[in-house]
Design a protein around this motif. Structure first.
Motif, short mmCIF file in Angstrom:
data_model
loop_
_atom_site.label_atom_id
_atom_site.label_comp_id
_atom_site.label_asym_id
_atom_site.label_seq_id
_atom_site.Cartn_x
_atom_site.Cartn_y
_atom_site.Cartn_z
N LEU A 294 -8.48 2.16 -17.39
CA LEU A 294 -7.58 3.03 -17.42
C LEU A 294 -6.09 2.79 -17.11
CD1 LEU A 294 -9.31 6.59 -17.35
CD2 LEU A 294 -8.48 5.53 -19.51
N GLY A 295 -6.07 2.17 -15.75
CA GLY A 295 -4.90 1.97 -15.11
C GLY A 295 -4.30 0.80 -15.34
N ARG A 296 -5.09 -0.28 -15.58
CA ARG A 296 -4.58 -1.97 -15.62
C ARG A 296 -5.08 -2.51 -16.90
NH1 ARG A 296 -0.48 -1.23 -13.01
NH2 ARG A 296 -0.60 -1.07 -10.98
N LYS A 297 -5.68 -2.15 -17.86
CA LYS A 297 -6.02 -2.90 -18.71
C LYS A 297 -5.30 -2.62 -19.89
CE LYS A 297 -10.84 -4.16 -17.60
NZ LYS A 297 -12.32 -4.02 -17.81
N ALA B 65 -13.14 11.59 -8.92
CA ALA B 65 -13.01 10.33 -9.86
C ALA B 65 -12.54 10.76 -11.23
CB ALA B 65 -14.14 9.55 -10.13
N LYS C 137 -10.18 -2.56 -6.88
CA LYS C 137 -11.07 -3.47 -7.64
C LYS C 137 -9.80 -4.41 -8.15
CE LYS C 137 -14.58 -2.20 -10.03
NZ LYS C 137 -16.06 -2.26 -9.62
N ARG D 160 -4.58 -8.47 -11.41
CA ARG D 160 -4.23 -7.22 -11.20
C ARG D 160 -5.25 -6.13 -10.60
NH1 ARG D 160 -4.70 -6.75 -17.89
NH2 ARG D 160 -5.72 -8.61 -17.71
N ALA E 45 -17.27 5.06 -12.65
CA ALA E 45 -15.98 5.74 -12.72
C ALA E 45 -15.03 4.83 -12.45
CB ALA E 45 -16.06 6.85 -11.95
N GLN E 46 -15.21 4.11 -11.28
CA GLN E 46 -14.21 3.15 -10.89
C GLN E 46 -13.86 2.28 -11.76
OE1 GLN E 46 -16.08 2.28 -7.03
NE2 GLN E 46 -14.90 3.72 -5.75
N ASP E 47 -15.07 1.56 -12.38
CA ASP E 47 -14.94 0.76 -13.66
C ASP E 47 -13.67 1.37 -14.56
OD1 ASP E 47 -16.39 -1.45 -12.46
OD2 ASP E 47 -18.17 -0.91 -13.65
N GLN E 48 -14.20 2.62 -14.83
CA GLN E 48 -13.16 3.43 -15.96
C GLN E 48 -11.75 3.05 -15.24
OE1 GLN E 48 -14.12 3.50 -18.62
NE2 GLN E 48 -13.05 5.14 -19.97
N MET E 49 -11.66 3.57 -14.01
CA MET E 49 -10.24 3.47 -13.48
C MET E 49 -9.63 2.38 -13.57
SD MET E 49 -10.44 5.57 -9.76
CE MET E 49 -12.02 6.78 -9.84
N ILE E 50 -10.15 1.23 -13.37
CA ILE E 50 -9.43 0.19 -13.65
C ILE E 50 -9.24 -0.30 -14.98
CG2 ILE E 50 -11.38 -1.81 -13.73
CD1 ILE E 50 -9.83 -3.50 -11.94
N LEU F 275 -8.97 -7.53 -11.27
CA LEU F 275 -9.20 -8.20 -12.38
C LEU F 275 -9.04 -9.70 -12.10
CD1 LEU F 275 -7.68 -5.96 -15.25
CD2 LEU F 275 -10.16 -6.42 -14.84
N LEU G 178 -4.73 8.82 -14.79
CA LEU G 178 -4.49 7.51 -15.10
C LEU G 178 -4.45 7.39 -16.72
CD1 LEU G 178 -7.02 5.64 -13.16
CD2 LEU G 178 -4.49 5.42 -12.84
N GLY G 179 -5.21 8.23 -17.53
CA GLY G 179 -5.17 8.00 -18.95
C GLY G 179 -4.29 8.74 -19.74
N GLN H 246 -6.32 -2.36 -9.07
CA GLN H 246 -6.69 -0.60 -9.35
C GLN H 246 -6.98 -0.33 -7.95
OE1 GLN H 246 -5.47 1.13 -11.85
NE2 GLN H 246 -6.17 3.06 -10.35
N GLY I 165 -1.66 3.45 -11.43
CA GLY I 165 -1.37 2.70 -12.68
C GLY I 165 -0.13 2.60 -13.32
N MET J 86 -9.13 9.92 -13.63
CA MET J 86 -9.25 9.55 -14.98
C MET J 86 -8.20 9.99 -15.78
SD MET J 86 -13.26 8.73 -15.83
CE MET J 86 -14.30 8.61 -14.43
N THR K 32 -8.87 2.55 -6.30
CA THR K 32 -9.67 3.67 -6.79
C THR K 32 -9.68 4.81 -5.74
OG1 THR K 32 -11.49 2.81 -5.76
CG2 THR K 32 -10.96 2.13 -8.01
#
Lengths: 260, 260
Positions: B174-177, A167, A95, A101, B167-172, A97, A174-175, A103, A218, A171, A105
């Motif tokens: 966590l990883g890139r924002k 997934a 995906k 940027r 979950a994929q939204d959450q990955m971007i 931004l 990544l987190g 990511q 990430g 997370m 997945t």
DNA sequence: GAGAGGATTTGACCCACGTCAATGCCGGCT
DNA sequence: AGCCGGCATTGACGTGGGTCAAATCCTCTC
């Protein structure tokens, strides 16, 4: 952004029981009737719950596709007209931004299913890492077929369940994990999946570029590279030519991966 | 780790069409026969694909549960004996690393489904944020019921598909924002979901603690707090008592959320 | 409504990782 | 064989967000 092993076929795939095997006389006849029966990766994929007549019905709506490296398989936001099963090579899902940027997945390999899209638009983009082969199913027809094949539908649900668990692992990676832990987890994860596909897990193939790895974990390319050299210096991995890594001290990598 | 509004019922829930409505004479009779018919959140949940007789069958295997704040609903690694539907309150899902680092993988609200577990073990833990009400289904019996209710099975697949996209939204995220983008995305996401449930999205309820938010966004409490005050200073949000936030400049928040 | 205890906020400082910039390396092409 | 171009590596330096610590502020409880 991105770009990987420029056109060269994915190293990991050279080891697959490929065309030679598929064309053994015994299988050839069956394959002519319904090619899914002779599928190399059937046992790995969602198709493994189907018996011969069911496979035949699936075979009626499937077409196989081969894509060169870097070709886009599907694009975020496009109508989700097809679903895919990876039969060879590596596909990355990602995906973006607004400012570029990226990511990643997930990376998909032989046997992995692709395209489960909410609504009727793809939620992500997918691109071939090296050369890739895919089974393609028209979505409408597959959905209709699902009504007759509850086993397959259950399998897809189980599959989605698996992916959700994966997934969530991603997370926490990544987190909450450090760069070193991320790289270690990545290696362990790829190794386990290679094993499940019956491919070599110890000289492990990394068909994707450093940038891809960075966008998956990430991190930046530089940090990925530095972390690899750090692990090399500590003698837990060895970088081999051709995008291969030896997991010299797999135990140490596993410890790192789980936060040791 | 953690702890939030200790025992106090979740603010957001006070606004639900609650008991008063449920006890209208007209519904009372139906509710006695099969309680699912009178369910406040049926339209929000996976049950919304079932008709009256089907609902009745579901009602036969369901039991409702009320849990106080901080009570564990289910625990990672335990046998996955039950599945749940959240009917009120907020539940957090999380995973832990060996040394205690925590990643919250999701917050569930009324209508959300919980427990889709791979194999037969839960892949994560779940804990009540405030007081929570749940519908509980024995897994075996629900699975058997699914064979007779293909609509429900399809709905669960669609649901899993949705969760994967989330979950994929959450990955971007966590990883890139950045921290600011993470907080903004979080607010927009919660607001959208509150709206879908028919609850207030503008004075938005944040039933979870700063620590929970941090563990969800891959940050620390301090950074979450600082980012909230920063947004407050820039007049895009207003922190209200009782864990509420006003989205003073929602457009600005949306821009931040998507990486402006 | 006074006190206690945890949650939140704020401040000062630090460091893992990002950024910017060479340099090195390898594979492909002529 | 040698050149070319893109990837990978390495180095020097900056910074966003983490860490540690100290106030405040809530919100139960009595």
């Amino acid at each position: 952004m991105s770009a990987s092993g420029s056109g060269r076929p994915v190293d990991g795939e050279r080891r697959m029981p490929a065309d030679g095997e598929r064309r053994k006389p015994a299988d050839a006849t069956i394959a002519d009737i319904h090619p899914c029966s002779a599928c190399d990766v059937r046992q790995l994929s969602v198709c493994n719950v189907l018996d011969a007549p069911e496979l035949k019905r699936l075979a009626e709506i499937v077409s196989t596709v081969t894509l060169p490296a870097h070709r886009t398989v599907l694009h975020e936001g496009d109508p989700a007209d097809h679903l895919y099963n990876v039969t060879g090579g590596c596909v990355k899902l990602y995906k973006l931004l607004a400012d570029g940027r990226r990511q990643i997945t997930g990376f998909l390999f032989a046997g992995d299913f692709l395209g489960l899209a909410l609504e009727d638009r793809y939620a992500y983009s997918a691109e071939a890492v090296g050369e890739v082969t895919l089974c393609r199913f028209p979505r409408r027809r597959l959905e209709r077929l699902l009504d007759d094949l509850p086993k397959l539908e259950k399998r897809l649900l189980g599959n989605a369940s698996n992916e959700l668990a994966a997934a969530q692992d991603q997370m926490i990676l990544l987190g909450r994990k450090t760069a070193r832990e991320k790289i270690a987890s990545f290696l362990i994860n790829l190794a386990a999946r290679a094993e499940r596909r019956g491919q070599s897990a110890d000289p492990l193939a990394l068909p994707m570029s450093r940038t891809d790895i960075a966008d998956y974990l990430g991190l930046t390319t530089e940090t990925v590279s530095r972390t690899f050299t750090q692990l090399k210096t500590r003698r837990v991995i060895t970088l081999l030519p051709g995008g291969m890594v030896a997991l010299t001290d797999r135990l140490a990598i596993e410890e790192l991966a789980s936060g040791g």
